[in-house]
Design a protein around this motif. Structure first.
Motif, mmCIF file in Angstrom:
data_model
loop_
_atom_site.group_PDB
_atom_site.id
_atom_site.type_symbol
_atom_site.label_atom_id
_atom_site.label_comp_id
_atom_site.label_asym_id
_atom_site.label_seq_id
_atom_site.Cartn_x
_atom_site.Cartn_y
_atom_site.Cartn_z
ATOM 1 N N TYR A 102 0.824 -1.270 -0.005
ATOM 2 C CA TYR A 102 0.009 0.162 0.029
ATOM 3 C C TYR A 102 0.859 1.195 -0.043
ATOM 4 C CZ TYR A 102 -3.146 -3.527 1.962
ATOM 5 O OH TYR A 102 -3.702 -4.734 2.061
ATOM 6 N N GLY A 103 0.470 2.430 -0.337
ATOM 7 C CA GLY A 103 0.983 3.740 -0.106
ATOM 8 C C GLY A 103 2.045 3.944 -1.515
ATOM 9 N N CYS A 104 2.978 4.928 -1.244
ATOM 10 C CA CYS A 104 3.792 5.548 -2.113
ATOM 11 C C CYS A 104 4.855 4.732 -2.665
ATOM 12 C CB CYS A 104 4.327 7.032 -1.419
ATOM 13 S SG CYS A 104 5.626 6.611 -0.132
ATOM 14 N N GLN A 105 5.767 5.319 -3.545
ATOM 15 C CA GLN A 105 6.834 4.734 -4.305
ATOM 16 C C GLN A 105 7.706 4.205 -3.311
ATOM 17 O OE1 GLN A 105 5.299 7.665 -5.152
ATOM 18 N NE2 GLN A 105 4.731 7.446 -7.314
ATOM 19 N N THR B 12 2.496 -1.715 4.585
ATOM 20 C CA THR B 12 1.449 -0.695 5.060
ATOM 21 C C THR B 12 1.716 0.686 4.827
ATOM 22 O OG1 THR B 12 1.735 -0.696 7.301
ATOM 23 C CG2 THR B 12 0.410 -2.577 6.443
ATOM 24 N N CYS B 13 0.663 1.474 4.862
ATOM 25 C CA CYS B 13 0.557 2.852 4.648
ATOM 26 C C CYS B 13 -0.368 3.433 5.566
ATOM 27 C CB CYS B 13 0.292 3.308 3.175
ATOM 28 S SG CYS B 13 0.035 5.340 2.926
ATOM 29 N N CYS B 14 -0.049 4.527 6.322
ATOM 30 C CA CYS B 14 -0.999 5.281 7.113
ATOM 31 C C CYS B 14 -1.159 6.855 6.992
ATOM 32 C CB CYS B 14 -0.504 5.066 8.653
ATOM 33 S SG CYS B 14 1.154 5.769 9.024
ATOM 34 N N ILE B 15 -0.848 7.164 5.603
ATOM 35 C CA ILE B 15 -1.214 8.681 5.311
ATOM 36 C C ILE B 15 -2.249 9.168 5.436
ATOM 37 C CG2 ILE B 15 -1.467 8.434 2.712
ATOM 38 C CD1 ILE B 15 1.295 10.569 4.072
ATOM 39 N N ARG B 16 -3.470 8.378 5.385
ATOM 40 C CA ARG B 16 -4.751 8.950 5.460
ATOM 41 C C ARG B 16 -5.458 7.522 6.192
ATOM 42 N NH1 ARG B 16 -3.226 11.048 0.850
ATOM 43 N NH2 ARG B 16 -3.194 9.429 -0.112
ATOM 44 N N SER C 236 -8.077 6.125 5.423
ATOM 45 C CA SER C 236 -8.762 5.071 4.486
ATOM 46 C C SER C 236 -7.503 4.029 4.145
ATOM 47 C CB SER C 236 -8.994 5.990 2.904
ATOM 48 O OG SER C 236 -8.127 6.881 2.443
ATOM 49 N N ALA C 237 -6.317 4.621 3.887
ATOM 50 C CA ALA C 237 -5.157 3.796 3.582
ATOM 51 C C ALA C 237 -5.168 2.525 4.611
ATOM 52 C CB ALA C 237 -3.872 4.561 3.686
ATOM 53 N N GLU C 238 -5.270 3.061 5.945
ATOM 54 C CA GLU C 238 -4.961 2.245 7.072
ATOM 55 C C GLU C 238 -6.300 1.049 6.991
ATOM 56 O OE1 GLU C 238 -3.518 3.242 10.863
ATOM 57 O OE2 GLU C 238 -4.109 5.097 10.460
ATOM 58 N N MET D 77 -8.936 14.317 0.447
ATOM 59 C CA MET D 77 -9.833 14.945 1.437
ATOM 60 C C MET D 77 -8.709 14.990 2.647
ATOM 61 S SD MET D 77 -13.489 13.848 1.259
ATOM 62 C CE MET D 77 -13.384 12.063 1.286
ATOM 63 N N TYR D 78 -8.527 16.125 3.418
ATOM 64 C CA TYR D 78 -7.751 16.319 4.923
ATOM 65 C C TYR D 78 -8.280 14.921 5.627
ATOM 66 C CZ TYR D 78 -6.183 17.101 9.325
ATOM 67 O OH TYR D 78 -5.688 17.032 10.579
ATOM 68 N N SER D 79 -7.286 14.181 6.220
ATOM 69 C CA SER D 79 -7.675 13.193 7.146
ATOM 70 C C SER D 79 -6.833 13.308 8.461
ATOM 71 C CB SER D 79 -7.150 11.697 6.628
ATOM 72 O OG SER D 79 -7.253 10.665 7.241
#
Ligand code: SAH
Ligand code: SF4
Ligand code: F3S
Length: 392
Positions: free
Chosen positions: A22-25, A59-63, A65-67, A350-352
């Protein structure tokens, strides 16, 4: 140790692994590292978690929704793990690196075997070994060293004939909405000679048409090295390597984008003219509350400079709608900035709220419905701009 483990693998106990990313590059690239480690141990890769003996969630936790996405997919494996108790389920990446999160994950999903972090994934073989030997619930989040070792083999995906190369890890910027500095630590630059060596090896393979240099803010590359390195010089040196390839890079923070860098991109063959330059908002008031350290005017000035020097520049951006305190007037400033710049691509979010960040405690949070309306407005506007741009 590796020999014993390999025998163990040979006995057919563990044959296949699956990595879900999940998440970025950054994460995509780190999964290539994990994959390299597991291949070297003699396992083969499958894309189906329910065929695998080792399943790793990167995993990713930037927002939020990602979590939620990652947690949903981890939870879905409960039955598989029950039927196949020898299967190993590991969770790594940014999500468990949040304070107290690893313990929460184990409480919610007691069938997780290994939890590891963003800076120690190169030790994954050791964690696996410890788990196989009987150690329960391995939680290893400590940073072992500021930079990972240089000798790890990547199993590069090679999608679009591109190879990723880390130039920095972590981030020092502490934008008030962002979790990244908390889960990835302070900014650390790799030595230029190590980066160049990796690029040479990539080019020697012959299958890559582009190299993408990765950092949360590539423009501040070298600031911590005190040896005169900077991003502009690095780009030039990578581009001067022999071979038919393009050098790409992401992400550029507007506050650190220098005139020297624009000049370098404009005048050096092989450097990509795709510039990802997240603006986040078109309102100076909101930019200040975000701690972005540039104004709307400064951002527009940079765009002007880029376009004056690099005629075919493709400028793309990230932006956040509904940051705490964003009024209709602030949002309209974002809309007008989009109309003025005409980005080639926009990633609008959307801001999270993220736990532990400064913006989490701001009391003027924007309601979800307003955020939804604003994000749709941005996306519709962008569609329209691209239509006009393409002339249909
Ligand atoms: N280092 C990059 C961005 C990494 S995160 C940079 O500074 O540009 C990718 C994008 O996610 C950010 O640009 C931002 O637009 C978005 N983002 C980060 N935190 C967020 C949050 N709390 N809510 C919504 N979007 C967020
Ligand atoms: Fe997050 Fe800001 Fe760092 Fe980007 S520059 S990773 S948005 S804190
Ligand atoms: Fe997500 Fe971590 Fe990247 S939080 S966006 S995977 S740095």
């Amino acid at each position: 140790m590796l020999v014993i483990l390999s025998n163990f693998l040979y006995n057919g106990v563990m044959e296949k692994f699956c990595i879900v990313t999940y998440g970025c590059q950054m994460n995509v690239h780190e999964s290539e590292k994990l994959s390299g480690i597991l291949l070297k141990m003699g396992l083969t890769e499958t894309l189906k978690p329910t065929e695998a003996d080792v399943i790793v969630f990167n995993t990713c936790c930037i927002r939020e929704s990602a979590e939620n996405k990652a947690k949903g997919n981890i939870g879905a494996l409960k039955g598989y793990k029950k039927k196949n108790p020898n299967v190993i389920i590991a969770v790594g990446g940014c999500m468990p690196q949040q304070k107290g999160e690893a313990e929460k994950l184990i409480a919610k999903f007691p069938f997780i075997d290994i939890i590891f972090g963003t800076q120690n994934l190169f030790l994954f073989e050791k964690f696996l070994e410890e788990r196989i030997k009987g150690k329960k619930h391995i939680i290893e989040l400590e940073y072992n060293s500021p930079l990972p070792p240089e000798n790890i083999e990547f199993n590069r995906d090679g999608k679009d004939n591109n190879a990723y190369v880390n130039i920095t890890y972590g981030c020092n910027n502490f934008c008030t909405y962002c979790i990244v500095p908390y889960v990835r630590g302070r900014e650390r630059s790799r030595k230029e000679s190590d980066i160049i060596n990796e690029c040479k090896q990539i080019l020697k393979e012959g299958r890559f048409k582009s190299i993408t240099l990765l950092g949360q803010n590539v423009n501040s590359y070298g600031n911590d090295l005190n040896d005169g390195s900077n991003f502009s010089k690095l780009l030039k040196n990578v581009a001067s390597l022999d071979g038919d390839f393009v050098v790409k890079f992401m992400t550029s923070h507007p506050k650190d984008l220098s005139d020297e860098l624009i000049e370098t991109i404009a005048t050096t063959p092989k450097i990509s003219h795709d510039i990802h330059l997240p603006c986040q908002s078109g309102s100076t008031k909101i930019l200040e509350a975000m701690n972005r350290r540039y104004t709307r005017e400064h951002y527009l000035e940079i765009v002007k400079k880029i376009r004056a020097k690099i005629k075919d520049a493709n400028i793309s951006t990230d932006l956040i709608v509904g940051f705490p305190g964003e009024t209709e007037e602030d949002f309209n400033q974002t809309i007008s900035l989009i109309k003025e710049v005409k980005f080639s691509q926009i990633f609008a979010f959307m801001y999270s709220k993220r736990k532990g960040t400064i913006a989490e405690k701001m009391d003027n949070q924007v309601p979800l419905l307003v955020k939804r309306k604003r994000v749709n407005e941005v996306l519709n506007l962008q569609k329209q701009i691209l239509k006009e741009y393409k002339g249909d």
